[in-house]
Design a protein around this motif. Sequence first.
Motif, PDB file in Angstrom:
ATOM      1  N   PHE B 204      39.205  42.439 -17.467  1.00  0.00           N
ATOM      2  CA  PHE B 204      40.269  42.182 -16.482  1.00  0.00           C
ATOM      3  C   PHE B 204      40.594  43.424 -15.670  1.00  0.00           C
ATOM      4  CE2 PHE B 204      44.917  42.483 -15.753  1.00  0.00           C
ATOM      5  CZ  PHE B 204      45.075  41.450 -14.850  1.00  0.00           C
ATOM      6  N   GLU B 205      40.594  44.600 -16.327  1.00  0.00           N
ATOM      7  CA  GLU B 205      41.122  45.794 -15.659  1.00  0.00           C
ATOM      8  C   GLU B 205      40.284  46.233 -14.474  1.00  0.00           C
ATOM      9  OE1 GLU B 205      41.276  49.007 -18.566  1.00  0.00           O
ATOM     10  OE2 GLU B 205      39.389  49.748 -17.757  1.00  0.00           O
ATOM     11  N   LYS B 206      39.033  45.775 -14.403  1.00  0.00           N
ATOM     12  CA  LYS B 206      38.181  46.188 -13.286  1.00  0.00           C
ATOM     13  C   LYS B 206      38.719  45.698 -11.944  1.00  0.00           C
ATOM     14  CE  LYS B 206      33.991  46.509 -15.885  1.00  0.00           C
ATOM     15  NZ  LYS B 206      32.812  45.797 -16.313  1.00  0.00           N
ATOM     16  N   HIS B 207      39.337  44.524 -11.955  1.00  0.00           N
ATOM     17  CA  HIS B 207      39.816  43.955 -10.697  1.00  0.00           C
ATOM     18  C   HIS B 207      41.324  44.059 -10.562  1.00  0.00           C
ATOM     19  CE1 HIS B 207      35.876  42.201  -9.992  1.00  0.00           C
ATOM     20  NE2 HIS B 207      35.889  41.840 -11.253  1.00  0.00           N
ATOM     21  N   ALA B 208      41.998  44.603 -11.582  1.00  0.00           N
ATOM     22  CA  ALA B 208      43.451  44.506 -11.601  1.00  0.00           C
ATOM     23  C   ALA B 208      44.107  45.669 -10.869  1.00  0.00           C
ATOM     24  CB  ALA B 208      43.935  44.476 -13.049  1.00  0.00           C
ATOM     25  N   THR B 209      45.313  45.431 -10.387  1.00  0.00           N
ATOM     26  CA  THR B 209      46.106  46.514  -9.818  1.00  0.00           C
ATOM     27  C   THR B 209      46.617  47.386 -10.967  1.00  0.00           C
ATOM     28  OG1 THR B 209      48.130  45.233  -9.984  1.00  0.00           O
ATOM     29  CG2 THR B 209      46.894  45.046  -7.935  1.00  0.00           C
ATOM     30  N   THR B 210      47.036  48.594 -10.619  1.00  0.00           N
ATOM     31  CA  THR B 210      47.487  49.526 -11.652  1.00  0.00           C
ATOM     32  C   THR B 210      48.625  48.943 -12.472  1.00  0.00           C
ATOM     33  OG1 THR B 210      46.979  51.207 -10.025  1.00  0.00           O
ATOM     34  CG2 THR B 210      48.092  51.936 -12.001  1.00  0.00           C
ATOM     35  N   SER B 211      49.578  48.302 -11.784  1.00  0.00           N
ATOM     36  CA  SER B 211      50.745  47.819 -12.521  1.00  0.00           C
ATOM     37  C   SER B 211      50.373  46.629 -13.408  1.00  0.00           C
ATOM     38  CB  SER B 211      51.867  47.446 -11.560  1.00  0.00           C
ATOM     39  OG  SER B 211      51.472  46.359 -10.765  1.00  0.00           O
ATOM     40  N   ALA B 212      49.523  45.746 -12.886  1.00  0.00           N
ATOM     41  CA  ALA B 212      49.109  44.584 -13.694  1.00  0.00           C
ATOM     42  C   ALA B 212      48.391  45.056 -14.954  1.00  0.00           C
ATOM     43  CB  ALA B 212      48.191  43.674 -12.880  1.00  0.00           C
ATOM     44  N   ARG B 213      47.548  46.069 -14.790  1.00  0.00           N
ATOM     45  CA  ARG B 213      46.779  46.604 -15.903  1.00  0.00           C
ATOM     46  C   ARG B 213      47.723  47.167 -16.975  1.00  0.00           C
ATOM     47  NH1 ARG B 213      43.515  51.117 -13.531  1.00  0.00           N
ATOM     48  NH2 ARG B 213      42.753  49.480 -12.164  1.00  0.00           N
ATOM     49  N   THR B 214      48.707  47.950 -16.523  1.00  0.00           N
ATOM     50  CA  THR B 214      49.631  48.557 -17.477  1.00  0.00           C
ATOM     51  C   THR B 214      50.436  47.489 -18.213  1.00  0.00           C
ATOM     52  OG1 THR B 214      49.810  50.380 -15.925  1.00  0.00           O
ATOM     53  CG2 THR B 214      51.386  50.346 -17.741  1.00  0.00           C
ATOM     54  N   ILE B 215      50.937  46.510 -17.463  1.00  0.00           N
ATOM     55  CA  ILE B 215      51.736  45.444 -18.094  1.00  0.00           C
ATOM     56  C   ILE B 215      50.896  44.707 -19.137  1.00  0.00           C
ATOM     57  CG2 ILE B 215      52.849  43.222 -17.671  1.00  0.00           C
ATOM     58  CD1 ILE B 215      53.553  44.334 -14.856  1.00  0.00           C
ATOM     59  N   ALA B 216      49.641  44.426 -18.770  1.00  0.00           N
ATOM     60  CA  ALA B 216      48.775  43.658 -19.669  1.00  0.00           C
ATOM     61  C   ALA B 216      48.525  44.421 -20.972  1.00  0.00           C
ATOM     62  CB  ALA B 216      47.451  43.349 -18.973  1.00  0.00           C
ATOM     63  N   TYR B 217      48.159  45.699 -20.852  1.00  0.00           N
ATOM     64  CA  TYR B 217      47.893  46.473 -22.066  1.00  0.00           C
ATOM     65  C   TYR B 217      49.182  46.686 -22.869  1.00  0.00           C
ATOM     66  CZ  TYR B 217      43.010  47.601 -21.228  1.00  0.00           C
ATOM     67  OH  TYR B 217      41.655  47.513 -21.073  1.00  0.00           O
ATOM     68  N   GLN B 218      50.297  46.906 -22.148  1.00  0.00           N
ATOM     69  CA  GLN B 218      51.564  47.128 -22.834  1.00  0.00           C
ATOM     70  C   GLN B 218      51.894  45.954 -23.760  1.00  0.00           C
ATOM     71  OE1 GLN B 218      53.686  50.008 -22.301  1.00  0.00           O
ATOM     72  NE2 GLN B 218      54.399  49.149 -24.240  1.00  0.00           N
ATOM     73  N   SER B 219      51.763  44.737 -23.214  1.00  0.00           N
ATOM     74  CA  SER B 219      52.127  43.570 -24.027  1.00  0.00           C
ATOM     75  C   SER B 219      51.182  43.410 -25.211  1.00  0.00           C
ATOM     76  CB  SER B 219      52.124  42.307 -23.161  1.00  0.00           C
ATOM     77  OG  SER B 219      50.826  42.076 -22.681  1.00  0.00           O
ATOM     78  N   ALA B 220      49.899  43.749 -25.010  1.00  0.00           N
ATOM     79  CA  ALA B 220      48.944  43.607 -26.111  1.00  0.00           C
ATOM     80  C   ALA B 220      49.216  44.649 -27.197  1.00  0.00           C
ATOM     81  CB  ALA B 220      47.513  43.741 -25.589  1.00  0.00           C
ATOM     82  N   VAL B 221      49.579  45.873 -26.780  1.00  0.00           N
ATOM     83  CA  VAL B 221      49.863  46.924 -27.760  1.00  0.00           C
ATOM     84  C   VAL B 221      51.116  46.578 -28.560  1.00  0.00           C
ATOM     85  CG1 VAL B 221      50.669  49.307 -27.965  1.00  0.00           C
ATOM     86  CG2 VAL B 221      48.637  48.801 -26.629  1.00  0.00           C
ATOM     87  N   GLU B 222      52.070  45.894 -27.911  1.00  0.00           N
ATOM     88  CA  GLU B 222      53.261  45.500 -28.659  1.00  0.00           C
ATOM     89  C   GLU B 222      52.892  44.569 -29.819  1.00  0.00           C
ATOM     90  OE1 GLU B 222      56.100  44.065 -25.794  1.00  0.00           O
ATOM     91  OE2 GLU B 222      56.182  46.102 -24.943  1.00  0.00           O
ATOM     92  N   ARG B 223      51.897  43.705 -29.591  1.00  0.00           N
ATOM     93  CA  ARG B 223      51.522  42.806 -30.674  1.00  0.00           C
ATOM     94  C   ARG B 223      50.596  43.473 -31.696  1.00  0.00           C
ATOM     95  NH1 ARG B 223      48.809  36.923 -30.142  1.00  0.00           N
ATOM     96  NH2 ARG B 223      50.461  36.570 -28.629  1.00  0.00           N
ATOM     97  N   TRP B 224      49.672  44.320 -31.198  1.00  0.00           N
ATOM     98  CA  TRP B 224      48.715  44.995 -32.100  1.00  0.00           C
ATOM     99  C   TRP B 224      48.842  46.511 -31.910  1.00  0.00           C
ATOM    100  CZ3 TRP B 224      46.605  40.765 -29.142  1.00  0.00           C
ATOM    101  CH2 TRP B 224      46.395  39.603 -29.884  1.00  0.00           C
ATOM    102  N   PRO B 225      49.869  47.121 -32.529  1.00  0.00           N
ATOM    103  CA  PRO B 225      50.181  48.521 -32.194  1.00  0.00           C
ATOM    104  C   PRO B 225      49.158  49.536 -32.694  1.00  0.00           C
ATOM    105  CG  PRO B 225      51.824  47.563 -33.684  1.00  0.00           C
ATOM    106  CD  PRO B 225      50.761  46.547 -33.513  1.00  0.00           C
ATOM    107  N   THR B 226      48.162  49.141 -33.464  1.00  0.00           N
ATOM    108  CA  THR B 226      47.202  50.132 -33.956  1.00  0.00           C
ATOM    109  C   THR B 226      45.779  49.862 -33.471  1.00  0.00           C
ATOM    110  OG1 THR B 226      46.801  48.869 -35.970  1.00  0.00           O
ATOM    111  CG2 THR B 226      48.541  50.517 -36.073  1.00  0.00           C
ATOM    112  N   HIS B 227      45.607  48.931 -32.527  1.00  0.00           N
ATOM    113  CA  HIS B 227      44.259  48.603 -32.077  1.00  0.00           C
ATOM    114  C   HIS B 227      43.735  49.687 -31.128  1.00  0.00           C
ATOM    115  CE1 HIS B 227      40.931  46.388 -30.258  1.00  0.00           C
ATOM    116  NE2 HIS B 227      40.979  45.604 -31.320  1.00  0.00           N
ATOM    117  N   LEU B 228      42.625  50.302 -31.497  1.00  0.00           N
ATOM    118  CA  LEU B 228      42.142  51.473 -30.751  1.00  0.00           C
ATOM    119  C   LEU B 228      41.855  51.159 -29.288  1.00  0.00           C
ATOM    120  CD1 LEU B 228      41.253  54.395 -30.688  1.00  0.00           C
ATOM    121  CD2 LEU B 228      38.978  53.669 -31.408  1.00  0.00           C
ATOM    122  N   VAL B 229      41.106  50.072 -29.021  1.00  0.00           N
ATOM    123  CA  VAL B 229      40.724  49.786 -27.639  1.00  0.00           C
ATOM    124  C   VAL B 229      41.961  49.504 -26.787  1.00  0.00           C
ATOM    125  CG1 VAL B 229      39.422  48.233 -26.158  1.00  0.00           C
ATOM    126  CG2 VAL B 229      38.471  48.932 -28.353  1.00  0.00           C
TER     127      VAL B 229
END
Lengths: 131, 318
Positions: B204-229
């Motif tokens: 997804f991040e290849k086509h995403a705007t900076t803010s969309a990318r950050t929001i997307a990863y932020q929400s995923a990290v909230e659910r999986w706070p130790t996932h390396l990728v």
Amino acid sequence: MIIVKRFLSALLATSILFTGSIQAVQAAMISTEQVAESAITAKGEQDRAKIVSMLSRDEVQSELVARGIDPMEAKSRVAALTDDEASSLASQLDNAPAGGIIGAIVLIFLVLLLTDILGFTKIFPFTRSIR
Amino acid sequence: MKASVYRICILAFLCLLNACAANGVREVTQSKQLPRQAELTNTPFFPQELYQCGPAALATALNAVDIQVTPEQLTPEVYIPSRQGSLQIEMLAAARRHGAIAVMIPPKLESVLQEVVAGNVVVVMQNLGFSWAPSWHYAVVVGFDLNRELLWLRSGTFKRFEMSLSAFQRTWARSESWAFVALPPGKLPATAMADDVAKALVAFEKHATTSARTIAYQSAVERWPTHLVLLMGLGNSAYKAGDMPAAARAFQQAIAAHPDAAPAYNNLANVLLVQKQAQQANNIAEKGLAVVGNDEKVRQQLLQTLAEINDYQNQHSQ
């Protein structure tokens, strides 16, 4: 076929362009994609190790022999699985009930059979390779 | 003689596998976690043109998350006239191109129903024919009723196509139970695994705007706070957005959870260098080198980072 080829070459071209531009901006940062690739490869290795350890169990070995499969051949075939194949096989093993190991062996058996027919391997004497 | 015995054995096994195809139905009808009934009645509907179920299904899924796009716009992106159909990989790519995160969900009937309960419509691939005479079809699952053992799809020219759970399970299993959800950045599928989400976000991040990318990863990290990728993705997005403190936090979190993740040390060192903390950057990069193991590519990248830190220190000591 041509469309697939064209699609792949366009994909390759754009991905080369992309990496070029990203590297120009930030020379020494490591991309998320690179980390993801190596993480997935590491997982593939773990999955393969898991399958090999399953294949090494005595009851599995005797099942394989009973079906005419050389256990060593089966192991070398596991080493040749792609990461995706290894992980789908490993998840089959995970989901198999305690006594269901036979089902997993049958799966490997079928994978081997398919690759035999495609001419990548030659384990079963009765298959006729298509190439 | 021996050969024919083998062949019969295989046939018998294949029949056994077939007989199991509609499993899973009993599991969901007796499930205690699922509500007995759910339907996303507001899901839009785009009746398909001839053979063009791919664009129609994709338009349905994208409009369901308020991404305005018509099947006509999607047709050149996903439809291959000579094949009279759409490739699975292009369905995912086109969803991303329009700003949605396309995540594959686990190939289980229960997962599909759980996504519907969570408010996400599910694009599925079915084979309405036989395995030896396939008739591939994309449709969108929008609801189900466990008491009547059926589900509803936006399918083809039918706005509310009713299908029994076991018929659905059989036709869907022939596509190896291929299903995905298309979500706006910041939303996560209810059932997907961390690795699948990570895979989807990297694409997804290849086509995403900076803010969309950050929001997307932020929400995923909230659910999986130790996932390396996911942590690396969050750090790199923050770095690209110029938010160095947030980037540093993400990479530190990655190191705390994965003390041997050399790429996290490398990127943290770069962030520290941008923050003009050259000595600390140097220490972190050295630690990275100590744990890099036999990954030659990352070793080179760490050495390059160290060289840059060195340059910086030389320039500023004069």
